[in-house]
Scaffold this active site. Structure first.
Site, mmCIF file in Angstrom:
data_model
loop_
_atom_site.group_PDB
_atom_site.id
_atom_site.type_symbol
_atom_site.label_atom_id
_atom_site.label_comp_id
_atom_site.label_asym_id
_atom_site.label_seq_id
_atom_site.Cartn_x
_atom_site.Cartn_y
_atom_site.Cartn_z
ATOM 1 C CB SER A 119 41.323 8.852 18.771
ATOM 2 O OG SER A 119 41.886 10.106 18.467
ATOM 3 C CB CYS A 149 36.102 24.822 36.459
ATOM 4 S SG CYS A 149 37.278 23.514 36.433
HETATM 5 C C1 LIG Z 1 39.010 11.526 23.445
HETATM 6 C C2 LIG Z 1 37.763 10.776 23.247
HETATM 7 C C3 LIG Z 1 36.945 11.018 22.128
HETATM 8 C C4 LIG Z 1 37.269 12.082 21.117
HETATM 9 O O1 LIG Z 1 38.336 11.691 20.302
HETATM 10 P P1 LIG Z 1 39.020 12.726 19.296
HETATM 11 O O2 LIG Z 1 39.958 11.868 18.518
HETATM 12 O O3 LIG Z 1 39.711 13.729 20.142
HETATM 13 O O4 LIG Z 1 37.962 13.303 18.437
HETATM 14 C C5 LIG Z 1 35.817 10.256 21.985
HETATM 15 N N1 LIG Z 1 35.480 9.314 22.876
HETATM 16 C C6 LIG Z 1 36.235 9.049 23.955
HETATM 17 C C7 LIG Z 1 35.815 7.974 24.899
HETATM 18 C C8 LIG Z 1 37.400 9.771 24.171
HETATM 19 O O5 LIG Z 1 38.137 9.510 25.253
#
Ligand SMILES: *Cc1c(COP(=O)(O)O)cnc(C)c1O
Length: 412
Positions: free
Chosen positions: A209, A336
């Site tokens: 991502s 929380c």
């Molecule tokens: C942040 C994260 C996601 C989600 O990613 P997005 O791009 O925000 O949808 C999925 N898996 C892990 C391990 C993450 O750290």
């Protein structure tokens, strides 16, 4: 020197977009606005060319061929496409029947893996959720022991987002290839920080991502292996047939340009950044556990990402601790936000008790974290814990040498 407050130690949640990424993106908001799917004019070609450059940058970061990169809206979508797409494509029985195939995942995966798996479970697939050891790691032996003749997919994250532990991905990948089972890894926390090679590490599907690697939010990618073996996916999004039919929808050209640039910068700076952050993380963990008694680092001592520290403190209450360190932006082991104060399911899966899970802090460093910030944070956390313990009768008992776990509490 006092750092600027608040300190941002929540880079596992999201990162600041690198100014060089922003600069690369800017023209694609305005003069270069073409639709990458417009084949008949220069505006479209310009958009398409920019997307193809980003595809090369993304592929280079993980040792893939650019043709194997599918752009998505982020890791949540990439995980959904990989897991549901593979399960539906390789299902052993049609929809509406049971026995559609077996999937292996882990209990401490991100929700963006757990929830698609749970949906498939309701739709006739069998899912085994593996428990990690006390060190938080999923080994190839654990996966091998769970394999069945009808196993169609294994999905194991590369590194955990709460504790930073690193699973045995290359070995799990080799096992899957040997057994001809599709292997997906959620590599959101891993890629960009650690060297990645989908060929060497036998990965078939890999999610990552933009906003976790100093790129923009709302854009990510899924690597889909094209040869040895060729992996096919059932599309989740139907429409214009973009991205080889696997992900329809007008390309987010601006976001994709930023994602590509972020990948390129990570490839260039990873080695240096890794060493720098590892030193800072070790200092942070080392000082906190040295100066505070009954403090523990959660997860394997060595097999962890360079930037994530997860530390629990005995005899303090989670929410008070978060209040006490409010100049440090970080995460806690308590969810929380929910009405019921649930301790982290990740820490619980390691066997960390509820008390220690509630009183944990996840401190995740990033490209702009400095030693001054680490030093300041150490002092602030030590002070907050000491202060809270002056108000803890349990801590008084502990200091008198009484084993709290053996006390028979009397209800009045
Ligand atoms: C942040 C994260 C996601 C989600 O990613 P997005 O791009 O925000 O949808 C999925 N898996 C892990 C391990 C993450 O750290």
């Amino acid at each position: 020197m006092a750092p600027k407050l608040p300190i941002y130690f929540d880079n596992a949640a999201t990162t600041r977009c690198d100014p060089r990424v922003v600069e690369a993106m800017l023209p694609y908001f305005s003069e270069k606005f073409g639709n990458a799917a417009s084949r008949n004019h220069r505006f479209g070609w310009e958009g398409e060319e920019a997307v193809e450059v980003a595809r090369e940058q993304a592929a280079a970061l993980i040792g893939a061929n650019p043709k194997e990169i599918i752009f998505t809206s982020g890791s949540t979508e990439s995980n959904n496409l990989a897991i549901k797409g593979a399960a539906l494509m390789y299902a052993k029985a049609p929809a509406g029947q049971q026995g559609r195939g077996h999937i292996i995942a882990a209990v401490h995966e991100h929700k963006a893996v757990l929830d698609p798996c749970k949906r498939l479970q309701r739709e006739g697939f069998d899912v085994t959720f593996l428990e990690p050891g006390a060190d938080g790691i999923i080994t190839a032996d654990m996966v091998a022991a769970a394999m069945r003749p009808d196993t169609i997919l294994v999905t194991i994250m590369w590194a955990n987002n709460e504790i930073g532990t690193i699973n045995e991905v290359p070995q799990i990948g080799a096992l899957c290839h040997e057994r001809e089972v599709v292997f997906h890894t959620d590599a959101t926390q891993w890629v960009g920080k650690m060297p990645t090679d989908v060929e060497r590490d036998h990965v078939d599907l890999l999610s990552w991502s933009g906003h976790k690697i100093y790129g923009p939010k709302g854009v990510g990618a899924l690597y889909v292996r094209r040869r040895k073996p060729r992996i096919r996916l059932e599309a989740i999004m139907d429409g214009g047939g973009h991205e080889r039919g696997m992900r329809s929808g007008t390309m987010n050209v601006t976001g994709i340009v930023g994602f590509g640039k972020a990948c390129e910068l990570c490839a260039q700076e990873m080695e240096h950044e890794r060493e720098r952050l590892l030193k800072l993380r070790r200092k942070l963990e080392g000082e906190l556990t040295r100066r505070i008694e009954v403090a523990q680092v959660n997860g394997h001592a060595e097999k962890r990402l360079p930037n994530i520290a997860n530390v629990s403190f005995g005899f303090v209450e989670g929410e008070s601790l978060m209040m006490g360190v409010k100049d440090i932006a970080c995460s806690s082991g308590s969810a929380c936000t929910s009405a019921s104060l649930e301790p982290s399911y990740v820490l619980k899966s390691l066997g960390v008790g509820d008390e220690m899970a509630h009183s944990s802090l996840r401190l995740s460093l990033g490209r702009w974290s400095t030693e001054e910030e680490v030093d300041w944070a150490i002092e602030a956390i030590v002070k907050a814990v000491e202060h809270l313990r002056t108000m803890s009768p349990l801590y008084d008992l502990h200091k008198e040498g009484i084993d709290i776990s053996k006390i028979q509490w009397q209800a009045h």
